[in-house]
Design a protein around this motif. Sequence first.
Motif, PDB file in Angstrom:
ATOM      1  N   LYS A 108       0.808  -1.223  -0.116  1.00 61.34           N
ATOM      2  CA  LYS A 108      -0.089  -0.209   0.013  1.00 61.34           C
ATOM      3  C   LYS A 108       0.874   1.435   0.034  1.00 61.34           C
ATOM      4  CE  LYS A 108      -4.272  -1.550   1.567  1.00 61.34           C
ATOM      5  NZ  LYS A 108      -5.594  -1.200   2.455  1.00 61.34           N
ATOM      6  N   TRP A 109       1.953   1.224   0.922  1.00 57.30           N
ATOM      7  CA  TRP A 109       2.812   2.434   0.895  1.00 57.30           C
ATOM      8  C   TRP A 109       3.649   2.531  -0.633  1.00 57.30           C
ATOM      9  CZ3 TRP A 109       3.854   6.201   3.868  1.00 57.30           C
ATOM     10  CH2 TRP A 109       4.898   7.145   3.992  1.00 57.30           C
ATOM     11  N   SER A 110       3.835   1.429  -1.348  1.00 61.48           N
ATOM     12  CA  SER A 110       4.430   1.522  -2.428  1.00 61.48           C
ATOM     13  C   SER A 110       3.416   2.185  -3.455  1.00 61.48           C
ATOM     14  CB  SER A 110       5.157   0.387  -3.033  1.00 61.48           C
ATOM     15  OG  SER A 110       6.206  -0.045  -2.097  1.00 61.48           O
ATOM     16  N   ASP A 111       2.326   1.588  -3.569  1.00 56.53           N
ATOM     17  CA  ASP A 111       1.186   2.162  -4.310  1.00 56.53           C
ATOM     18  C   ASP A 111       0.907   3.705  -4.182  1.00 56.53           C
ATOM     19  OD1 ASP A 111      -0.791   2.386  -6.165  1.00 56.53           O
ATOM     20  OD2 ASP A 111      -2.327   1.435  -4.628  1.00 56.53           O
ATOM     21  N   PHE A 112       0.954   4.043  -2.992  1.00 55.97           N
ATOM     22  CA  PHE A 112       0.786   5.498  -2.613  1.00 55.97           C
ATOM     23  C   PHE A 112       2.006   6.354  -3.276  1.00 55.97           C
ATOM     24  CE2 PHE A 112       2.361   8.912   0.178  1.00 55.97           C
ATOM     25  CZ  PHE A 112       1.218   9.681   0.097  1.00 55.97           C
ATOM     26  N   MET A 113       3.158   5.971  -3.104  1.00 55.39           N
ATOM     27  CA  MET A 113       4.305   6.755  -3.681  1.00 55.39           C
ATOM     28  C   MET A 113       4.335   6.695  -4.963  1.00 55.39           C
ATOM     29  SD  MET A 113       5.684   8.034  -0.781  1.00 55.39           S
ATOM     30  CE  MET A 113       7.188   8.783  -1.819  1.00 55.39           C
ATOM     31  N   GLN A 114       4.091   5.609  -5.651  1.00 55.90           N
ATOM     32  CA  GLN A 114       4.045   5.593  -7.347  1.00 55.90           C
ATOM     33  C   GLN A 114       2.868   6.312  -7.762  1.00 55.90           C
ATOM     34  OE1 GLN A 114       3.324   1.354  -8.081  1.00 55.90           O
ATOM     35  NE2 GLN A 114       5.373   0.788  -7.607  1.00 55.90           N
ATOM     36  N   ARG A 115       1.867   6.557  -6.993  1.00 52.34           N
ATOM     37  CA  ARG A 115       0.706   7.574  -7.449  1.00 52.34           C
ATOM     38  C   ARG A 115       1.147   8.973  -7.389  1.00 52.34           C
ATOM     39  NH1 ARG A 115      -5.406   5.293  -6.232  1.00 52.34           N
ATOM     40  NH2 ARG A 115      -4.820   2.920  -6.539  1.00 52.34           N
ATOM     41  N   CYS A 116       1.795   9.120  -6.095  1.00 46.29           N
ATOM     42  CA  CYS A 116       2.306  10.550  -5.859  1.00 46.29           C
ATOM     43  C   CYS A 116       3.358  10.880  -6.655  1.00 46.29           C
ATOM     44  CB  CYS A 116       3.006  10.253  -4.353  1.00 46.29           C
ATOM     45  SG  CYS A 116       3.235  11.908  -3.933  1.00 46.29           S
ATOM     46  N   GLU A 117       4.244  10.060  -7.021  1.00 45.95           N
ATOM     47  CA  GLU A 117       5.460  10.483  -8.261  1.00 45.95           C
ATOM     48  C   GLU A 117       4.801  10.772  -9.298  1.00 45.95           C
ATOM     49  OE1 GLU A 117       8.427  11.064  -7.859  1.00 45.95           O
ATOM     50  OE2 GLU A 117       8.314  10.761  -5.861  1.00 45.95           O
ATOM     51  N   ALA A 118       3.531   9.675  -9.864  1.00 48.93           N
ATOM     52  CA  ALA A 118       2.665  10.011 -11.073  1.00 48.93           C
ATOM     53  C   ALA A 118       1.972  11.608 -11.222  1.00 48.93           C
ATOM     54  CB  ALA A 118       2.112   9.132 -11.320  1.00 48.93           C
TER      55      ALA A 118
END
Length: 158
Positions: free
Chosen positions: A146-156
């Motif tokens: 979930k953390w990694s998904d959040f960071m990927q969405r944040c970067e995108a």
Amino acid sequence: MMLALAARAEAIDWQLHPAEGGRGVVLTFDAGQRVSYRFECTVNDVIVTQKGVTKLMDLKNGQTVGDDAQAVMSPGAAMMALFGGKGDPRFIPADAVKNPAGGWDLTIHLLKGDKQLTAIGKSEMMSLFTTGYTTAVVMDATARAKWSDFMQRCEAAA
């Protein structure tokens, strides 16, 4: 000086909220205690908030900061650090707002590329360190995803 307690982070505790209106994607952690975490993505940084922090200490004078409705935060007493499990926490000044349920809501801003933000996706634990009540959150595979998904969405969203 700091009280650190372990809290089990299960998938139900971490909630991902999509970007909506004028705010970016948000990730929250709530273990059913008074203290909770909130991470909000902006264009350049991540707004990190810990709600309901109690037992803060003013490091300048060694005095405890009150938690009740009449309490006043001493200038420079609100400090917080995001910790991804390795190295030393890097405390930075935090904005402090009284929490209606008691304690303080502390907020810091971290650049998206901050090492601690990226470390959490690979870590076995994470925490928001303060000069008061601090909870160590165990990161299992689901929580890290979930953390990694959040960071990927944040970067995108940059």
